[in-house]
Motif scaffolding. Structure first.
Motif, PDB file in Angstrom:
ATOM      1  N   ARG A 282      47.290  38.051  32.668  1.00 11.29           N
ATOM      2  CA  ARG A 282      46.626  38.207  33.968  1.00 11.29           C
ATOM      3  C   ARG A 282      45.165  37.742  33.891  1.00 11.29           C
ATOM      4  N   ARG A 283      44.513  38.125  32.800  1.00 11.02           N
ATOM      5  CA  ARG A 283      43.122  37.682  32.608  1.00 11.02           C
ATOM      6  C   ARG A 283      43.057  36.166  32.468  1.00 11.02           C
ATOM      7  N   GLU A 284      44.002  35.602  31.729  1.00 11.85           N
ATOM      8  CA  GLU A 284      44.023  34.152  31.541  1.00 11.85           C
ATOM      9  C   GLU A 284      44.264  33.420  32.860  1.00 11.85           C
ATOM     10  N   ALA A 285      44.982  34.079  33.792  1.00 11.80           N
ATOM     11  CA  ALA A 285      45.254  33.475  35.097  1.00 11.80           C
ATOM     12  C   ALA A 285      44.078  33.632  36.056  1.00 11.80           C
ATOM     13  N   GLY A 286      43.027  34.333  35.613  1.00  8.85           N
ATOM     14  CA  GLY A 286      41.836  34.500  36.436  1.00  8.85           C
ATOM     15  C   GLY A 286      41.957  35.561  37.508  1.00  8.85           C
ATOM     16  N   ILE A 287      42.907  36.488  37.337  1.00  7.10           N
ATOM     17  CA  ILE A 287      43.077  37.563  38.321  1.00  7.10           C
ATOM     18  C   ILE A 287      42.128  38.709  37.969  1.00  7.10           C
ATOM     19  N   SER A 288      41.256  39.046  38.892  1.00  8.97           N
ATOM     20  CA  SER A 288      40.215  40.031  38.615  1.00  8.97           C
ATOM     21  C   SER A 288      40.623  41.460  38.945  1.00  8.97           C
ATOM     22  N   SER A 289      41.611  41.633  39.837  1.00  7.97           N
ATOM     23  CA  SER A 289      41.996  42.995  40.223  1.00  7.97           C
ATOM     24  C   SER A 289      42.632  43.731  39.043  1.00  7.97           C
TER      25      SER A 289
END
Length: 332
Positions: A282-289
């Motif tokens: 998720r972090r690698e996909a740039g999702i901040s939530s």
């Protein structure tokens, strides 16, 4: 329509007080032939009214462990006020035919008498359910008394790893094979439904992904597995929206790793490492939530260690009977 059984318990006390009551009632249900049938368990008061928190997860874990291993495919359905289950609504459930009445003795170590207020509240709840059934023209219920049973070996459930405070998320994800739907699956799906306020995303392994598994020819086809999982969720929480998708390629990130609107992932304790991997993706996909991981206890296990032996679909496939479980059925 095959009839189901109903058990009512007080949630004003912890599982240490009602576990032997529930275990005895479930033993009676198995004796009556509900091994592959459906049993609703209705709690009132206390933690059952919500909000959904870690205590409710622990109480449900104890409840599902009260079911005998031999009846692992029994369709055990928790009915909680926090999920919208009022006495009137329960009274309108068409397939209930029997009420199992647990022994009035409290299931504490001292076997003290149940508090008068608890017993009075349970009586009033049963009377309201009966009145509601009569109001919609449903048949009278038969009543069967049940003795106290044996509580699960371990009544202490770990809370480590789960968030504190109310657990309410608009988008929730859960995944698995969900073959030969058993008690562990139902606990996982119950927690997923009860912490979800809008949409529950269920990822289920596709048939090709399971072709190399042991006894692959006995694995339920995807259509049956997805129907059973979705129908069960709707029995636990009718107002939740369910979206089921097939997991076809282990290299493709799951929805929890790519959808910002999913803010909770429900996993069993043995798959915690996989949950951490989803957070990394998720972090690698740039999702901040934020994505909260909810760890659900293992059922039928000697401990909650990730390597502990537990109830499994593979064992059920090897010893499964020809009788279909009511968990396959669509909700009535």
């Amino acid at each position: 329509m095959r009839t189901a059984a109903l058990i009512s318990l007080s949630a004003l006390r912890s599982g240490a007080s009602w576990a032997r009551q529930l275990a005895g009632a479930l033993d009676k249900a198995v004796e009556m032939g509900f091994t592959n049938g459906r049993v609703y368990v209705h709690w009132s008061g206390g933690w059952a009214h919500g909000p959904f928190q870690r205590q409710a997860m622990s109480e449900l874990s104890i409840a599902f462990d009260c079911l005998p291993t031999a009846a692992a495919m029994c369709d055990l359905v928790p009915l909680l006020p926090m999920a919208g289950w009022t006495n009137e609504r329960i009274g309108a459930i068409e397939d209930i035919g029997t009420v199992l009445l647990p022994d009035a003795a409290a299931a504490s170590d001292a076997d003290a008498a149940v508090d008068d207020a608890d017993e009075r509240a349970l009586r009033e709840a049963r009377e309201e359910i009966i009145r509601a059934r009569r109001a919609v023209g449903l048949p009278e219920l038969s009543s069967v008394h049940a003795s106290l049973g044996a509580a699960p070996p371990s009544m202490v459930r770990p809370e480590a790893g789960n968030p504190e405070g109310p657990l309410a998320f608009g988008g929730v994800a859960v995944g698995g094979t969900f073959d030969h739907m058993h008690t562990g699956h139902r606990l996982l799906l119950s927690v997923s439904a009860l912490c979800c306020t809008r949409t529950l995303y269920i990822g289920i392994a596709g048939d090709k992904l399971l072709a190399s598994k042991a006894d692959a020819d006995r694995i339920w086809p995807f259509e049956r597995r997805q129907a059973a999982a979705a129908a069960y969720v709707k029995r636990v929480r009718p107002d939740v929206h369910v979206e089921v998708s097939a997991l076809l390629d282990p290299k493709v990130p799951p929805k929890a790793a790519t959808m910002e609107e999913i803010t909770a992932l429900v996993i069993s304790r043995e798959t915690h490492a996989g949950g951490l991997k989803v957070l990394e993706m998720r972090r690698e996909a740039g999702i901040s939530s934020n994505l909260s991981l909810l760890l659900v206890d293992l059922v039928g296990a000697a401990s909650q260690d990730a390597h502990a032996h537990k109830l499994s679909s593979s064992e059920l496939r090897r010893g499964v009977t020809a009788s279909p479980a009511m968990g396959d059925a669509e909700p009535s």
